[in-house]
Design a protein around this motif. Structure first.
Motif, PDB file in Angstrom:
ATOM      1  N   GLN A   1       0.758  -1.352  -0.024  1.00 51.02           N
ATOM      2  CA  GLN A   1       0.032   0.121  -0.035  1.00 51.02           C
ATOM      3  C   GLN A   1       0.765   1.173  -0.063  1.00 51.02           C
ATOM      4  OE1 GLN A   1      -2.728  -0.374   3.340  1.00 51.02           O
ATOM      5  NE2 GLN A   1      -4.109  -1.612   2.159  1.00 51.02           N
ATOM      6  N   PRO A   2       0.463   2.385  -0.467  1.00 48.97           N
ATOM      7  CA  PRO A   2       1.386   3.527  -0.408  1.00 48.97           C
ATOM      8  C   PRO A   2       1.459   3.889   0.854  1.00 48.97           C
ATOM      9  CG  PRO A   2      -0.702   3.881  -1.833  1.00 48.97           C
ATOM     10  CD  PRO A   2      -0.937   2.580  -1.436  1.00 48.97           C
ATOM     11  N   GLY A   3       2.783   4.497   1.166  1.00 49.86           N
ATOM     12  CA  GLY A   3       3.274   4.490   2.657  1.00 49.86           C
ATOM     13  C   GLY A   3       4.045   3.445   3.053  1.00 49.86           C
ATOM     14  N   GLY A   4       4.018   2.172   2.493  1.00 50.04           N
ATOM     15  CA  GLY A   4       4.524   1.166   2.921  1.00 50.04           C
ATOM     16  C   GLY A   4       5.928   1.026   2.530  1.00 50.04           C
ATOM     17  N   SER A   5       6.572  -0.190   2.851  1.00 52.85           N
ATOM     18  CA  SER A   5       7.860  -0.396   2.851  1.00 52.85           C
ATOM     19  C   SER A   5       8.007  -1.855   2.164  1.00 52.85           C
ATOM     20  CB  SER A   5       8.753  -0.275   4.112  1.00 52.85           C
ATOM     21  OG  SER A   5       8.564   0.867   4.540  1.00 52.85           O
TER      22      SER A   5
ATOM     23  N   ARG B   1      13.856   8.515   0.649  1.00 46.54           N
ATOM     24  CA  ARG B   1      13.285   7.380   0.844  1.00 46.54           C
ATOM     25  C   ARG B   1      13.687   5.891   0.549  1.00 46.54           C
ATOM     26  NH1 ARG B   1       8.764   6.704  -2.552  1.00 46.54           N
ATOM     27  NH2 ARG B   1       9.780   7.759  -4.493  1.00 46.54           N
TER      28      ARG B   1
ATOM     29  N   ASN C   1      11.111   2.958   1.458  1.00 47.61           N
ATOM     30  CA  ASN C   1      10.198   3.368   2.341  1.00 47.61           C
ATOM     31  C   ASN C   1       9.333   4.328   1.796  1.00 47.61           C
ATOM     32  OD1 ASN C   1      11.489   1.625   4.258  1.00 47.61           O
ATOM     33  ND2 ASN C   1      13.039   3.347   4.813  1.00 47.61           N
ATOM     34  N   SER C   2       7.926   4.675   2.507  1.00 42.89           N
ATOM     35  CA  SER C   2       7.460   5.938   1.969  1.00 42.89           C
ATOM     36  C   SER C   2       6.923   5.610   0.449  1.00 42.89           C
ATOM     37  CB  SER C   2       7.728   7.212   2.187  1.00 42.89           C
ATOM     38  OG  SER C   2       8.119   7.353   3.572  1.00 42.89           O
ATOM     39  N   LEU C   3       6.574   4.287   0.342  1.00 43.42           N
ATOM     40  CA  LEU C   3       6.379   4.040  -1.260  1.00 43.42           C
ATOM     41  C   LEU C   3       5.102   4.800  -1.942  1.00 43.42           C
ATOM     42  CD1 LEU C   3       7.344   0.336  -1.019  1.00 43.42           C
ATOM     43  CD2 LEU C   3       8.313   1.910  -2.788  1.00 43.42           C
ATOM     44  N   LYS C   4       5.453   5.122  -3.244  1.00 44.37           N
ATOM     45  CA  LYS C   4       4.342   6.054  -3.818  1.00 44.37           C
ATOM     46  C   LYS C   4       3.751   5.041  -4.895  1.00 44.37           C
ATOM     47  CE  LYS C   4       6.817  10.208  -2.387  1.00 44.37           C
ATOM     48  NZ  LYS C   4       7.269  11.463  -3.159  1.00 44.37           N
TER      49      LYS C   4
ATOM     50  N   ASP D   1       6.175   4.528  -7.728  1.00 40.75           N
ATOM     51  CA  ASP D   1       7.346   3.763  -7.633  1.00 40.75           C
ATOM     52  C   ASP D   1       7.030   2.525  -8.244  1.00 40.75           C
ATOM     53  OD1 ASP D   1       7.516   5.103  -4.347  1.00 40.75           O
ATOM     54  OD2 ASP D   1       8.924   5.462  -6.094  1.00 40.75           O
TER      55      ASP D   1
ATOM     56  N   SER E   1      -3.506   0.785  -3.491  1.00 41.90           N
ATOM     57  CA  SER E   1      -4.360   0.819  -2.331  1.00 41.90           C
ATOM     58  C   SER E   1      -5.427  -0.217  -2.803  1.00 41.90           C
ATOM     59  CB  SER E   1      -5.009   2.039  -1.794  1.00 41.90           C
ATOM     60  OG  SER E   1      -5.508   2.546  -2.796  1.00 41.90           O
TER      61      SER E   1
END
Length: 119
Positions: free
Chosen positions: A13-17, A66, A83-86, A89, A119
């Motif tokens: 999910q967005p924000g994940g790592s 990131r 980190n902080s994946l968008k 990416d 998401s």
């Protein structure tokens, strides 16, 4: 011939790592500069991060702060901590190993691992 095997991709999910790994089948891994590229659908392959054999690192501006590239020469492995994946990416991520000798240049690629940020 050097074999590069990537692992660690997946759906996040967005924000994940995620942490990508690339294992190299060479006893002289420490002599290679290691790079991570990515290619999104319909786009050109772009350099994401690089680490020299001396441990110097560079990143494309869009991932600075990131992503972190690192290497473990004892394990013949390079990593990409993301980190902080968008969603932007999302791409297939490829590992690349390069070195030069007096006789020739060496350039090897892995098969790629899919990273999907959604998401």
């Amino acid at each position: 011939q050097v074999q590069l095997v990537e692992s660690g991709g997946g759906l996040v999910q967005p924000g994940g790592s995620l942490r990508l790994s690339c294992a190299a089948s060479t006893s002289i891994f420490s002599l290679y500069d290691m790079l991570w590229y990515r290619q999104a659908p319909g786009k050109q392959r772009e350099l994401v991060a690089a680490i020299t054999r001396g441990g110097n690192t560079n990143y494309v501006d869009s991932v600075k702060g990131r992503f972190t590239i690192s290497r473990d020469n004892a394990k013949n492995t390079v990593y990409l901590q993301m980190n902080s994946l968008k969603p932007e990416d999302t791409a297939v991520y490829y590992c690349n190993a390069v070195r030069s000798s007096s006789l020739r240049n060496y350039n090897y690629w892995g098969q790629g691992t899919q990273v999907t940020v959604s998401s």
